[in-house]
Design an enzyme around this catalytic site. Structure first.
Site, PDB file in Angstrom:
ATOM      1  N   ARG A 276       0.818  -1.225   0.000  1.00 18.16           N
ATOM      2  CA  ARG A 276       0.000   0.000   0.000  1.00 18.16           C
ATOM      3  C   ARG A 276       0.843   1.264   0.000  1.00 18.16           C
ATOM      4  O   ARG A 276       0.320   2.363  -0.164  1.00 18.16           O
ATOM      5  CB  ARG A 276      -0.902   0.041   1.264  1.00 18.16           C
ATOM      6  CG  ARG A 276      -1.983  -1.004   1.303  1.00 18.16           C
ATOM      7  CD  ARG A 276      -2.721  -0.951   2.629  1.00 18.16           C
ATOM      8  NE  ARG A 276      -3.727   0.085   2.671  1.00 18.16           N
ATOM      9  CZ  ARG A 276      -5.034  -0.116   2.543  1.00 18.16           C
ATOM     10  NH1 ARG A 276      -5.491  -1.328   2.355  1.00 18.16           N
ATOM     11  NH2 ARG A 276      -5.877   0.881   2.608  1.00 18.16           N
TER      12      ARG A 276
ATOM     13  N   TYR B 226       0.696   4.201  -2.527  1.00 16.58           N
ATOM     14  CA  TYR B 226      -0.348   5.227  -2.353  1.00 16.58           C
ATOM     15  C   TYR B 226      -0.057   6.066  -1.107  1.00 16.58           C
ATOM     16  O   TYR B 226      -0.007   7.298  -1.180  1.00 16.58           O
ATOM     17  CB  TYR B 226      -1.701   4.534  -2.236  1.00 16.58           C
ATOM     18  CG  TYR B 226      -2.885   5.465  -2.147  1.00 16.58           C
ATOM     19  CD1 TYR B 226      -3.270   6.241  -3.236  1.00 16.58           C
ATOM     20  CD2 TYR B 226      -3.642   5.551  -0.973  1.00 16.58           C
ATOM     21  CE1 TYR B 226      -4.371   7.089  -3.158  1.00 16.58           C
ATOM     22  CE2 TYR B 226      -4.740   6.390  -0.895  1.00 16.58           C
ATOM     23  CZ  TYR B 226      -5.107   7.163  -1.989  1.00 16.58           C
ATOM     24  OH  TYR B 226      -6.199   7.994  -1.902  1.00 16.58           O
TER      25      TYR B 226
ATOM     26  N   GLY C 169       3.206   7.815  -1.426  1.00 10.74           N
ATOM     27  CA  GLY C 169       3.047   8.752  -2.544  1.00 10.74           C
ATOM     28  C   GLY C 169       2.338  10.009  -2.078  1.00 10.74           C
ATOM     29  O   GLY C 169       2.757  11.138  -2.370  1.00 10.74           O
TER      30      GLY C 169
ATOM     31  N   ARG D  21     -10.240   3.599  11.699  1.00  7.99           N
ATOM     32  CA  ARG D  21     -10.082   4.894  11.024  1.00  7.99           C
ATOM     33  C   ARG D  21     -11.298   5.776  11.314  1.00  7.99           C
ATOM     34  O   ARG D  21     -12.427   5.408  11.031  1.00  7.99           O
ATOM     35  CB  ARG D  21      -9.927   4.694   9.532  1.00  7.99           C
ATOM     36  CG  ARG D  21      -9.572   5.974   8.827  1.00  7.99           C
ATOM     37  CD  ARG D  21      -9.458   5.778   7.350  1.00  7.99           C
ATOM     38  NE  ARG D  21      -8.282   5.037   6.978  1.00  7.99           N
ATOM     39  CZ  ARG D  21      -8.177   4.355   5.832  1.00  7.99           C
ATOM     40  NH1 ARG D  21      -9.186   4.311   5.002  1.00  7.99           N
ATOM     41  NH2 ARG D  21      -7.067   3.737   5.537  1.00  7.99           N
TER      42      ARG D  21
END
Ligand code: NAD
Ligand code: UDP
Length: 318
Positions: free
Chosen positions: A148, A151, A154, A281
């Site tokens: 992951r 992403y 990034g 989250r």
């Protein structure tokens, strides 16, 4: 800038899910919009209803290579980036490329025109968070070499680049950290949880709950997210600011809710939990409330119902 009326705006990723809703909102407020999109995950269909609008232009281009310059600009809203785990795991190098070179081109465009720049970053910068709910001053817990990371890292690099342009070059920048957003125009093949579960429920297929489904997410209706983006663009705040809904649900409860709302006969299947899947989250929205006077207004029940109705209509029309 106090209003969007007459504003000239570039939206990278404008034919994507969030981007298409954003373009529609900008046009409704009287802006002229140049959407730039490679259509790698977005589609013309997402913006079909505004293609004939006199203030809307869609240009097909890869922003990692460069961004066509339409002349004077007030705002550059940089959304281009594969966003679903299925998409960015399929395109790891392109994802890093758009987060780095794509962001740099968008920042250069804003600098050239003295325009305000907004980066659509993500709650993924918090990784698998050790602090709950997540506030903007939390630095995150990201595996830099996991799948992951293309992403997550990034976007972290894109945030760093954005702040460097602000500090070193004086560009008027801001950063939105978007939490899981859903609604019509998400493609069920993109693998994200809401379109996947809704598609499965409407076809009475088993809902594929990853792991035991105890991991949590906080889901935000797309028009709420777009309203937050617009308010942030019009403010002079440098960000980052969390945008999302703080109603938290487990993935298993989400599956049950969607089965109920869709009046489906689907059962639940447990599939393997993806590597580095965040356990929890939920955004802390204090800053968004204080700075932007913004908080989400659409409940999960309403938003999910609208998403189900939209996908059901598509299914019937097919
Ligand atoms: P999406 O995949 O529907 O939209 C992304 C768009 O960017 C697509 O239209 C795609 O074709 C385009 N794109 C990708 N790479 C490109 C490139 N190199 N050049 C030009 N266009 C390119 O995803 P989305 O959910 O609409 O996400 C939009 C933005 O919001 C992304 O930056 C994403 O990281 C961010 N975000 C979204 C969510 C969410 O839950 N939807 C959450 C956090 C952050
Ligand atoms: N998920 C799931 N089944 C699916 C797709 C996703 O259980 O078919 C889970 C996924 O493992 C994660 C959550 O749903 O825990 C949200 O996944 P999504 O890909 O939508 O977004 P993420 O927050 O992981 O970027």
């Amino acid at each position: 800038m106090d209003s969007l009326s007459g504003a000239r705006v570039v939206v990278t990723g404008g034919a994507g899910f969030v981007g298409s809703w954003l373009c529609e909102r900008l046009l409704a407020e009287g802006a002229a919009v140049w959407a730039v999109d490679s259509l790698v995950t977005g589609t013309r269909r997402n913006v079909a209803h505004v293609l004939d609008h006199q203030s809307f232009t869609l240009t097909e281009a890869d922003v990692s290579q460069g961004i066509p310059d339409p002349g004077d600009l007030d705002l550059v809203l940089h959304l281009a980036c594969p966003a679903s785990p299925v998409a960015y795991l399929r395109m790891p190098l392109q994802t890093l490329d758009v987060a780095s070179n794509g962001t740099r081109h968008a920042l250069d465009l804003a600098e050239r025109h003295g325009a305000r720049f907004l980066l659509s970053s993500t709650s993924e910068v918090y990784g698998d968070p050790l602090v709950h709910p997540q506030r903007e001053d939390y630095w995150g817990n990201v595996n830099p070499i996991g799948p992951r990371s293309v992403y997550d890292e990034g976007k972290r690099f894109a945030e760093s680049l954005t702040m460097a342009y602000r500090r070193a070059r004086g560009v008027d920048t801001t950063i939105a950290r978007i939490f899981n957003t859903y609604g019509p125009r998400m493609a069920f093949e993109d693998g994200r949880v809401v379109p996947t579960f809704v598609h499965q429920a409407l076809h009475d297929l088993p809902l594929t709950v990853a792991g035991d489904g105890s991991q949590t997410r906080s889901l935000c209706w797309v028009e709420d997210t777009v309203d937050g983006l617009v308010r942030l663009a019009l403010s002079d705040h440098p960000g980052p600011i969390n945008l999302g809904n703080d109603e938290e649900t487990t993935v298993l409860d989400l599956a049950r809710t969607i089965i109920g709302l869709a009046d489906s006969r689907s059962e639940i299947d447990h599939i393997e939990l993806p590597e580095d899947d965040p356990r929890i989250r939920r955004p802390d929205l204090t800053r968004a409330r204080e700075v932007l006077g913004w908080s989400p207004t659409t409940s999960a029940a309403d938003g999910l119902q609208r998403t189900i109705e939209w996908m059901d209509e598509l299914r019937r029309a097919a």
